[in-house]
Design a protein around this motif. Sequence first.
Motif, PDB file in Angstrom:
ATOM      1  N   SER A 207       0.961  -1.346   0.202  1.00 40.82           N
ATOM      2  CA  SER A 207       0.063  -0.214  -0.154  1.00 40.82           C
ATOM      3  C   SER A 207       1.004   0.995   0.035  1.00 40.82           C
ATOM      4  O   SER A 207       2.061   1.118   0.379  1.00 40.82           O
ATOM      5  CB  SER A 207      -0.759  -0.119   1.335  1.00 40.82           C
ATOM      6  OG  SER A 207      -2.058   1.580   1.374  1.00 40.82           O
TER       7      SER A 207
ATOM      8  N   ARG B 142      -0.928   4.378   0.593  1.00 38.32           N
ATOM      9  CA  ARG B 142      -1.540   5.570   1.426  1.00 38.32           C
ATOM     10  C   ARG B 142      -1.048   5.793   2.387  1.00 38.32           C
ATOM     11  O   ARG B 142       0.079   4.650   3.049  1.00 38.32           O
ATOM     12  CB  ARG B 142      -2.917   5.030   1.561  1.00 38.32           C
ATOM     13  CG  ARG B 142      -3.519   4.523   0.560  1.00 38.32           C
ATOM     14  CD  ARG B 142      -5.004   3.781   0.567  1.00 38.32           C
ATOM     15  NE  ARG B 142      -5.819   4.111  -0.291  1.00 38.32           N
ATOM     16  CZ  ARG B 142      -7.380   3.343  -0.626  1.00 38.32           C
ATOM     17  NH1 ARG B 142      -7.126   2.946   0.780  1.00 38.32           N
ATOM     18  NH2 ARG B 142      -7.879   3.206  -1.651  1.00 38.32           N
TER      19      ARG B 142
ATOM     20  N   ARG C 216      -2.012   3.860   5.780  1.00 33.82           N
ATOM     21  CA  ARG C 216      -1.553   2.562   5.740  1.00 33.82           C
ATOM     22  C   ARG C 216      -1.865   1.494   6.777  1.00 33.82           C
ATOM     23  O   ARG C 216      -0.789   1.671   8.026  1.00 33.82           O
ATOM     24  CB  ARG C 216      -0.633   2.271   4.854  1.00 33.82           C
ATOM     25  CG  ARG C 216       0.647   1.956   4.822  1.00 33.82           C
ATOM     26  CD  ARG C 216       1.362   2.335   3.735  1.00 33.82           C
ATOM     27  NE  ARG C 216       3.278   2.486   4.383  1.00 33.82           N
ATOM     28  CZ  ARG C 216       4.013   1.968   3.585  1.00 33.82           C
ATOM     29  NH1 ARG C 216       3.377   1.955   2.728  1.00 33.82           N
ATOM     30  NH2 ARG C 216       5.366   2.814   3.934  1.00 33.82           N
TER      31      ARG C 216
ATOM     32  N   SER D 244      -2.096  -1.834   6.486  1.00 31.79           N
ATOM     33  CA  SER D 244      -1.314  -3.444   6.265  1.00 31.79           C
ATOM     34  C   SER D 244      -0.022  -3.581   6.230  1.00 31.79           C
ATOM     35  O   SER D 244       0.523  -3.957   6.438  1.00 31.79           O
ATOM     36  CB  SER D 244      -1.377  -3.607   4.154  1.00 31.79           C
ATOM     37  OG  SER D 244      -1.337  -2.314   4.062  1.00 31.79           O
TER      38      SER D 244
ATOM     39  N   SER E 291      -0.939  -7.289   1.096  1.00 30.39           N
ATOM     40  CA  SER E 291      -2.212  -5.999   0.796  1.00 30.39           C
ATOM     41  C   SER E 291      -3.470  -5.355   1.077  1.00 30.39           C
ATOM     42  O   SER E 291      -3.958  -6.224   1.422  1.00 30.39           O
ATOM     43  CB  SER E 291      -2.569  -6.507  -1.392  1.00 30.39           C
ATOM     44  OG  SER E 291      -3.035  -5.254  -1.516  1.00 30.39           O
ATOM     45  N   PRO E 292      -3.696  -4.201   0.916  1.00 23.99           N
ATOM     46  CA  PRO E 292      -5.055  -4.427   1.933  1.00 23.99           C
ATOM     47  C   PRO E 292      -5.819  -4.202   0.161  1.00 23.99           C
ATOM     48  O   PRO E 292      -5.312  -4.972  -0.770  1.00 23.99           O
ATOM     49  CB  PRO E 292      -5.272  -2.503   2.089  1.00 23.99           C
ATOM     50  CG  PRO E 292      -4.146  -2.033   0.403  1.00 23.99           C
ATOM     51  CD  PRO E 292      -2.901  -3.344   0.642  1.00 23.99           C
TER      52      PRO E 292
ATOM     53  N   HIS F 265      -8.387  -2.832  -2.318  1.00 22.40           N
ATOM     54  CA  HIS F 265      -9.094  -1.873  -2.136  1.00 22.40           C
ATOM     55  C   HIS F 265     -10.414  -1.838  -3.734  1.00 22.40           C
ATOM     56  O   HIS F 265      -9.802  -2.738  -4.947  1.00 22.40           O
ATOM     57  CB  HIS F 265      -8.076  -0.708  -2.944  1.00 22.40           C
ATOM     58  CG  HIS F 265      -7.208   0.017  -2.225  1.00 22.40           C
ATOM     59  ND1 HIS F 265      -6.053   0.859  -2.815  1.00 22.40           N
ATOM     60  CD2 HIS F 265      -6.675  -0.226  -0.973  1.00 22.40           C
ATOM     61  CE1 HIS F 265      -4.854   0.771  -1.859  1.00 22.40           C
ATOM     62  NE2 HIS F 265      -5.537   0.796  -0.453  1.00 22.40           N
TER      63      HIS F 265
ATOM     64  N   TYR G 114      -6.635  -5.885  -4.892  1.00 26.12           N
ATOM     65  CA  TYR G 114      -5.595  -5.003  -3.761  1.00 26.12           C
ATOM     66  C   TYR G 114      -5.003  -4.322  -4.666  1.00 26.12           C
ATOM     67  O   TYR G 114      -5.517  -3.852  -5.721  1.00 26.12           O
ATOM     68  CB  TYR G 114      -4.485  -7.096  -4.546  1.00 26.12           C
ATOM     69  CG  TYR G 114      -4.051  -7.147  -6.111  1.00 26.12           C
ATOM     70  CD1 TYR G 114      -2.969  -5.853  -6.418  1.00 26.12           C
ATOM     71  CD2 TYR G 114      -4.660  -8.010  -6.287  1.00 26.12           C
ATOM     72  CE1 TYR G 114      -3.065  -6.602  -7.636  1.00 26.12           C
ATOM     73  CE2 TYR G 114      -4.350  -8.579  -7.849  1.00 26.12           C
ATOM     74  CZ  TYR G 114      -3.748  -7.778  -8.527  1.00 26.12           C
ATOM     75  OH  TYR G 114      -2.699  -7.609 -10.198  1.00 26.12           O
ATOM     76  N   SER G 115      -4.076  -3.587  -4.448  1.00 23.84           N
ATOM     77  CA  SER G 115      -3.528  -1.930  -4.412  1.00 23.84           C
ATOM     78  C   SER G 115      -3.529  -1.840  -6.101  1.00 23.84           C
ATOM     79  O   SER G 115      -2.926  -2.912  -6.568  1.00 23.84           O
ATOM     80  CB  SER G 115      -3.262  -1.284  -3.344  1.00 23.84           C
ATOM     81  OG  SER G 115      -1.700  -2.145  -3.787  1.00 23.84           O
TER      82      SER G 115
END
Length: 187
Positions: A9, A11, A14, A16, A78-79, A81, A85-86
């Motif tokens: 990630s 972000r 984040r 994760s 990975s988060p 989204h 995955y991102s």
Amino acid sequence: MKLVVVSGSARPQRQSHQVALEVGRRLEEKGHSVHLLDVRELNFPLLENTFDKTPNPSDLMKETSAAIAQSDGLVMVSPEHNGSYSGALKNTLDYFYKEYFHKPFGIVAVSAGMLGGINAAKSLQHYALTLNGIVLPNALLTPKVQTLFQDGQLTDAAYAGRLDKFLEDFLWLGQAIQATQVNQVLH
């Protein structure tokens, strides 16, 4: 084993990334060498050419290629989204291809919700197969990530147990692949 843990990630807030750090810490405690690939720190530009077709790849791209190629396996964290995955993770991983050949992949999906990133996990499993990776069938789902850590420390014993079991299975897969490759070289 030499392993790569990918924090997927980019972000600012984040969560994760805490999971990726915990995965790496536990693998190191088991005596493995861990290289953390953080897509946020790598900050590769939007993909125009793959690494092998990039006229002047950066030193960071060269180091990333070498880290993946020389590894004995990858754990991707990975988060989820928008049901997958991102995008930052996909952009980063798409730079490479031959580096992933016959590498074991472990998938860890993370979400703030109850389902633990199951859609991201399934998408990442399919993606890793497309890269000619050998994917551990059981992904580690991480629901309600915001409740698992306090001051950077994993505090949820049930999740810690699931994480340890996942890593045990991943390491077994990696060792089985290594043994097969050694056996093929000897014969």
